[in-house]
Motif scaffolding. Sequence first.
Motif, PDB file in Angstrom:
ATOM      1  N   ILE A   7      -1.449 -12.876 -10.561  1.00 37.88           N
ATOM      2  CA  ILE A   7      -0.167 -12.288 -10.180  1.00 37.88           C
ATOM      3  C   ILE A   7       0.561 -11.747 -11.398  1.00 37.88           C
ATOM      4  CG2 ILE A   7       2.117 -12.842  -9.235  1.00 37.88           C
ATOM      5  CD1 ILE A   7       0.713 -14.719  -7.270  1.00 37.88           C
ATOM      6  N   GLN A   8       0.420 -12.396 -12.524  1.00 35.96           N
ATOM      7  CA  GLN A   8       1.044 -11.896 -13.752  1.00 35.96           C
ATOM      8  C   GLN A   8       0.459 -10.550 -14.177  1.00 35.96           C
ATOM      9  OE1 GLN A   8       0.418 -15.326 -16.291  1.00 35.96           O
ATOM     10  NE2 GLN A   8       2.530 -16.039 -16.028  1.00 35.96           N
ATOM     11  N   VAL A  13       2.093  -3.641 -12.778  1.00 39.66           N
ATOM     12  CA  VAL A  13       1.574  -2.453 -12.101  1.00 39.66           C
ATOM     13  C   VAL A  13       2.431  -2.092 -10.891  1.00 39.66           C
ATOM     14  CG1 VAL A  13      -0.454  -1.404 -11.022  1.00 39.66           C
ATOM     15  CG2 VAL A  13      -0.747  -3.089 -12.855  1.00 39.66           C
ATOM     16  N   ILE A  14       3.001  -3.093 -10.233  1.00 40.33           N
ATOM     17  CA  ILE A  14       3.797  -2.841  -9.036  1.00 40.33           C
ATOM     18  C   ILE A  14       5.300  -2.810  -9.323  1.00 40.33           C
ATOM     19  CG2 ILE A  14       2.029  -3.810  -7.533  1.00 40.33           C
ATOM     20  CD1 ILE A  14       3.643  -6.376  -7.344  1.00 40.33           C
ATOM     21  N   GLY A  15       5.653  -2.910 -10.619  1.00 37.73           N
ATOM     22  CA  GLY A  15       7.053  -2.745 -10.997  1.00 37.73           C
ATOM     23  C   GLY A  15       7.906  -3.987 -10.916  1.00 37.73           C
ATOM     24  N   LEU A  16       7.308  -5.171 -11.025  1.00 38.68           N
ATOM     25  CA  LEU A  16       8.071  -6.415 -11.007  1.00 38.68           C
ATOM     26  C   LEU A  16       8.000  -7.093 -12.361  1.00 38.68           C
ATOM     27  CD1 LEU A  16       7.022  -8.017  -7.584  1.00 38.68           C
ATOM     28  CD2 LEU A  16       9.008  -6.577  -8.074  1.00 38.68           C
ATOM     29  N   ASN A  17       9.016  -7.887 -12.671  1.00 41.94           N
ATOM     30  CA  ASN A  17       8.989  -8.678 -13.889  1.00 41.94           C
ATOM     31  C   ASN A  17       7.886  -9.723 -13.801  1.00 41.94           C
ATOM     32  OD1 ASN A  17      11.242  -7.344 -15.010  1.00 41.94           O
ATOM     33  ND2 ASN A  17      12.662  -8.720 -13.933  1.00 41.94           N
ATOM     34  N   VAL A  18       7.278 -10.016 -14.935  1.00 39.20           N
ATOM     35  CA  VAL A  18       6.182 -10.984 -14.964  1.00 39.20           C
ATOM     36  C   VAL A  18       6.755 -12.394 -14.821  1.00 39.20           C
ATOM     37  CG1 VAL A  18       4.279 -11.940 -16.316  1.00 39.20           C
ATOM     38  CG2 VAL A  18       4.761  -9.476 -16.387  1.00 39.20           C
ATOM     39  N   THR A  26      11.477 -19.165  -5.057  1.00 44.19           N
ATOM     40  CA  THR A  26      12.016 -18.798  -3.744  1.00 44.19           C
ATOM     41  C   THR A  26      12.516 -17.355  -3.710  1.00 44.19           C
ATOM     42  OG1 THR A  26      14.177 -19.708  -4.374  1.00 44.19           O
ATOM     43  CG2 THR A  26      12.653 -21.173  -3.190  1.00 44.19           C
ATOM     44  N   ASP A  27      12.390 -16.621  -4.828  1.00 46.50           N
ATOM     45  CA  ASP A  27      12.775 -15.213  -4.838  1.00 46.50           C
ATOM     46  C   ASP A  27      11.934 -14.452  -3.815  1.00 46.50           C
ATOM     47  OD1 ASP A  27      14.339 -16.010  -6.885  1.00 46.50           O
ATOM     48  OD2 ASP A  27      13.234 -14.970  -8.472  1.00 46.50           O
ATOM     49  N   ARG A  28      12.547 -13.472  -3.164  1.00 43.71           N
ATOM     50  CA  ARG A  28      11.871 -12.764  -2.089  1.00 43.71           C
ATOM     51  C   ARG A  28      10.564 -12.133  -2.556  1.00 43.71           C
ATOM     52  NH1 ARG A  28      12.765 -10.400   2.853  1.00 43.71           N
ATOM     53  NH2 ARG A  28      11.547  -8.495   3.235  1.00 43.71           N
ATOM     54  N   GLU A  29      10.588 -11.449  -3.706  1.00 43.50           N
ATOM     55  CA  GLU A  29       9.377 -10.768  -4.169  1.00 43.50           C
ATOM     56  C   GLU A  29       8.248 -11.757  -4.445  1.00 43.50           C
ATOM     57  OE1 GLU A  29      12.343 -10.296  -5.413  1.00 43.50           O
ATOM     58  OE2 GLU A  29      12.859  -8.174  -5.113  1.00 43.50           O
ATOM     59  N   LEU A  30       8.580 -12.919  -5.002  1.00 42.13           N
ATOM     60  CA  LEU A  30       7.544 -13.897  -5.318  1.00 42.13           C
ATOM     61  C   LEU A  30       7.017 -14.577  -4.055  1.00 42.13           C
ATOM     62  CD1 LEU A  30       8.930 -15.489  -8.604  1.00 42.13           C
ATOM     63  CD2 LEU A  30       7.339 -13.576  -8.303  1.00 42.13           C
ATOM     64  N   VAL A  31       7.879 -14.770  -3.073  1.00 45.38           N
ATOM     65  CA  VAL A  31       7.418 -15.297  -1.792  1.00 45.38           C
ATOM     66  C   VAL A  31       6.474 -14.297  -1.137  1.00 45.38           C
ATOM     67  CG1 VAL A  31       8.129 -15.978   0.529  1.00 45.38           C
ATOM     68  CG2 VAL A  31       9.433 -16.765  -1.456  1.00 45.38           C
ATOM     69  N   GLU A  32       6.790 -13.008  -1.246  1.00 44.71           N
ATOM     70  CA  GLU A  32       5.906 -11.982  -0.701  1.00 44.71           C
ATOM     71  C   GLU A  32       4.565 -11.991  -1.421  1.00 44.71           C
ATOM     72  OE1 GLU A  32       7.875  -8.236  -0.884  1.00 44.71           O
ATOM     73  OE2 GLU A  32       9.362  -8.753   0.631  1.00 44.71           O
ATOM     74  N   LEU A  33       4.579 -12.208  -2.734  1.00 43.21           N
ATOM     75  CA  LEU A  33       3.332 -12.261  -3.489  1.00 43.21           C
ATOM     76  C   LEU A  33       2.508 -13.493  -3.118  1.00 43.21           C
ATOM     77  CD1 LEU A  33       4.501 -11.055  -7.012  1.00 43.21           C
ATOM     78  CD2 LEU A  33       2.871  -9.902  -5.501  1.00 43.21           C
ATOM     79  N   GLN A  34       3.167 -14.586  -2.802  1.00 41.64           N
ATOM     80  CA  GLN A  34       2.445 -15.769  -2.323  1.00 41.64           C
ATOM     81  C   GLN A  34       1.673 -15.434  -1.049  1.00 41.64           C
ATOM     82  OE1 GLN A  34       5.092 -19.151  -1.802  1.00 41.64           O
ATOM     83  NE2 GLN A  34       6.256 -18.613  -3.635  1.00 41.64           N
ATOM     84  N   TRP A 178      -2.989  -2.529  -4.347  1.00 43.93           N
ATOM     85  CA  TRP A 178      -2.917  -1.424  -3.386  1.00 43.93           C
ATOM     86  C   TRP A 178      -2.175  -1.840  -2.119  1.00 43.93           C
ATOM     87  CZ3 TRP A 178      -4.176  -0.674   1.619  1.00 43.93           C
ATOM     88  CH2 TRP A 178      -5.108  -1.510   2.227  1.00 43.93           C
ATOM     89  N   GLN A 179      -2.352  -3.086  -1.691  1.00 40.28           N
ATOM     90  CA  GLN A 179      -1.686  -3.510  -0.460  1.00 40.28           C
ATOM     91  C   GLN A 179      -0.180  -3.649  -0.665  1.00 40.28           C
ATOM     92  OE1 GLN A 179      -3.290  -4.041   2.818  1.00 40.28           O
ATOM     93  NE2 GLN A 179      -1.117  -3.544   3.024  1.00 40.28           N
ATOM     94  N   TRP A 180       0.237  -4.098  -1.850  1.00 40.18           N
ATOM     95  CA  TRP A 180       1.675  -4.170  -2.148  1.00 40.18           C
ATOM     96  C   TRP A 180       2.288  -2.783  -2.086  1.00 40.18           C
ATOM     97  CZ3 TRP A 180       5.283  -8.009  -3.232  1.00 40.18           C
ATOM     98  CH2 TRP A 180       6.502  -7.560  -3.735  1.00 40.18           C
TER      99      TRP A 180
END
Length: 233
Positions: A7-8, A13-18, A26-34, A178-180
């Motif tokens: 994930i790091q 590549v997808i524009g999120l902080n590492v 519990t951040d939304r983006e990290l929950v989505e990555l889970q 690609w799916q993100w």
Amino acid sequence: MTILSVIQQVCPVIGLNVPTAVFSATDRELVELQALSNEMAQRIAFDTRDWTKFKTLCTLTGDGSTVGFNFPSDYKRMLKKARVWPSASPFAPYTHYSDTDQWLGITVQNFRSIIGAWTMIGEQILIKPAMANLSTAQFYYITNQIIKDKDGAPKVAFTADDDVFRLDERVLKLGMIWQWKANKGQAYAEDMTNYEDALAVYAGADKGSNIIAVGRGRTPVDTDLAFPGIITP
């Protein structure tokens, strides 16, 4: 490589902080990555091919009367091409009845196959006639335990940052990218192509050596073969 490391590599590549942690966040983006990591791992593991790492042997043991056997606790599905082989008849497999009406028909008619027969109904594999005491039937299936924890114990899904995918992490990373992007309405065609190419290469290597090579190198017409012996001066 742990899922946190995957994930790091995905995040820039997808524009999120590492992130330094994912599965405790519990951040939304990290929950989505889970959720995305588990979805893509399932897709790669079960929707593409029968990976050799996930093939597991099941042995059913008869007692002279039992007809229905529960599947193993880690059972996902049978191989796309699989047979059930009885110890009582090692040179011929059981006959498979995939149609439940046919199975009901041989049950009502009390039809007895020469070797034996099997089918799957509900959460059991049924074998008729009942296997003799201590005789066995074996088949390969795909396990649902596609992840390993930090101690190497298999598990069903990513639940911790130090979990490891049992297949290629690069394929997982490219699939998540690609799916993100597709989920967020971004251009993803090139990323999906990169994923599909990597998946095809990895899948092509997931087998033993070919017994028969398809085609062979051709010697040019004007090529002279070297003298096969030893020249002594």
